[in-house]
Design an enzyme around this catalytic site. Structure first.
Site, PDB file in Angstrom:
ATOM      1  CG  ASP A 110      -7.047  -3.395  -3.082  1.00 12.71           C
ATOM      2  OD1 ASP A 110      -7.744  -2.387  -2.848  1.00 12.71           O
ATOM      3  OD2 ASP A 110      -5.819  -3.409  -2.886  1.00 12.71           O
ATOM      4  CB  SER A 160      -0.941  -0.050   1.213  1.00 16.07           C
ATOM      5  OG  SER A 160      -1.949   0.914   1.141  1.00 16.07           O
ATOM      6  CG  HIS A 167      -5.603  -2.567   0.662  1.00 15.22           C
ATOM      7  ND1 HIS A 167      -5.062  -2.101  -0.504  1.00 15.22           N
ATOM      8  CD2 HIS A 167      -4.929  -1.931   1.666  1.00 15.22           C
ATOM      9  CE1 HIS A 167      -4.107  -1.214  -0.243  1.00 15.22           C
ATOM     10  NE2 HIS A 167      -4.011  -1.100   1.073  1.00 15.22           N
TER      11      HIS A 167
END
Length: 418
Positions: A358, A192, A392
């Protein structure tokens, strides 16, 4: 030139994990140890850092759920300790007066381990375990580079001391990790927001240093160009749209107004152009008129000016890091694409229009990363992988996704240097 040394821009690859890895041995167990591994340095995602505060002797500040759940009355003090202040004289963000913070266990993967079982799946602990299962060892070939997520890189010529200090520490860590492992260059693995940190870090290092010390950049759950979801988060700080916000929501909503990193997550005009992202009856807001949106949700002229000078130039001037790259993302999960506040009441819950992604990172930003990297003639290697029905957080917690990630890291180990 060997085939691996040739510049390869792989088309987007769709991995059907449930078929491709049917019957494959799990990477979670031990026993598959390999010798001569390239060292791995992990950069975690947003809010996945454990910071400590020295106000009353060092204690865990983020995340300190135990104390707050035991005494919710501590929340206002906790919020104030997390808050950043913009120092106009110094042109940079800093802690509130009297607050001193540091990240926990820089250089190791210990900061990714949490007592709370829920955090085990939200951070990189499962990935650490998976890498240990194929032969990596904490402190020997496996390292961590936590950072204070409240801060962010800034445009060239703009002061960003926290990121500069982090970059200095990461440079030393990469060099030390390489030296400890027979001078093998390192593999940077990010999740991320850690991908944004890694790309900015690499772009600020001299190219000969990158080629000497970095074998590969593996980015998980990272696109370029930000997200409309962040516009929704910032709008929500005008009021209390959730009837029962979680502790994390409460702290982040408060903090997002002061964090230097909040502007770095906003949609970029380079990716989204004038596409409407926040829709009202009278006016639509896009990445191109972001300053108007920020003013509409209560940001001051000074704060909007910081967006223009610190964050916007970075989003408009994407630079590939010129090291071999692999991007792995989840798809097939509803992800915020547009947000509708029809009556322009930003204190109410909006209607959300979802796209693909996601759940956090929109597929559009992943395609933008592929396109922008592909346009760079000197980028030595780029491969993009999509894993269906992967969120995620499950990218770094579910066995099926971890198999893909670890397989790619092992393949990078075997690749001829670019």
């Amino acid at each position: 030139m060997e085939p691996q040394q040739q510049r390869l821009f792989a088309p987007l690859v769709l991995l059907l994990a449930t078929i491709f890895f049917a019957g494959a041995p799990a990477v979670i167990g031990h026993g598959e140890a390999a010798s001569g591994l390239h060292p791995v340095v992990l950069l975690p995602g947003y809010t996945c850092i454990q910071a400590s505060d020295a106000g009353r002797g060092w204690f865990r500040l983020w995340e300190n759920y135990t104390a707050l759940q035991a005494d919710p009355g501590l929340l206002p003090c906790y919020q104030d300790q997390l808050r950043l202040v913009y120092d106009r004289a110094g042109g940079d963000y800093r802690n509130a007066h009297g607050v001193e913070t540091r990240v926990v266990s820089f250089g190791t993967a210990r900061s990714f381990r949490f007592d709370d079982p829920a955090q085990k799946n939200a951070c990189m602990e499962r990935l650490v375990e998976a890498l240990e299962g194929v032969g990596y060892r904490e402190g020997a070939s496996l390292f961590g580079a936590p950072y204070d997520f409240r801060y962010a890189p800034a445009a060239p010529g703009v002061t960003a001391r926290a990121f500069s200090d982090f970059s200095t520490s990461l440079t030393r860590l990469v060099e030390r990790a390489s030296e400890r492992n027979g001078n093998r260059p390192v593999i940077l693995v990010t999740h991320s927001f850690g991908g944004f940190y890694a790309m900015e870090f690499l772009n600020k290092r001299p190219l000969p240093w990158r080629r000497r010390h970095v074998k590969h950049l593996v980015m998980l759950c990272h696109g370029v160009g930000g997200s409309a979801l962040i516009m929704q988060v910032l709008a929500s700080t005008m009021g209390s749209p959730s009837p029962a916000p979680t502790l994390r929501d409460t702290v982040l909503s408060f903090g997002n107004r002061s964090f230097g990193s909040m502007f770095s997550l906003l949609p970029s005009p380079k990716v989204y152009g004038d596409t409407p992202l926040v829709i009202t009856r009278a006016k639509n807001y896009s990445a191109e008129n972001m300053p108007e949106f920020l003013a509409a949700v209560g940001f001051s002229d000074d704060e909007v000016a910081r967006y223009r000078t610190r964050a916007l130039p970075l989003t408009l001037n994407f630079r590939a890091p010129l090291v071999p790259m692999t991007s792995i993302n989840g798809v097939g999960v509803p992800t915020v694409d547009k947000v509708v506040y029809w009556d322009a009441n930003f204190t109410e819950m909006p209607r959300v229009v979802n796209g693909d992604g996601d759940g956090i990172v929109n597929l559009e930003t992943v395609l933008a990363l592929q396109r922008l990297v592909g346009d760079v003639p000197d980028q030595p290697y780029f491969k993009s992988i999509l894993i269906p029905n992967t969120t995620h957080n499950s990218m770094i917690s579910d066995d099926s996704a971890l198999r893909v990630v670890v397989k790619e890291i092992l393949e990078v180990n075997q690749a001829t240097s670019s």
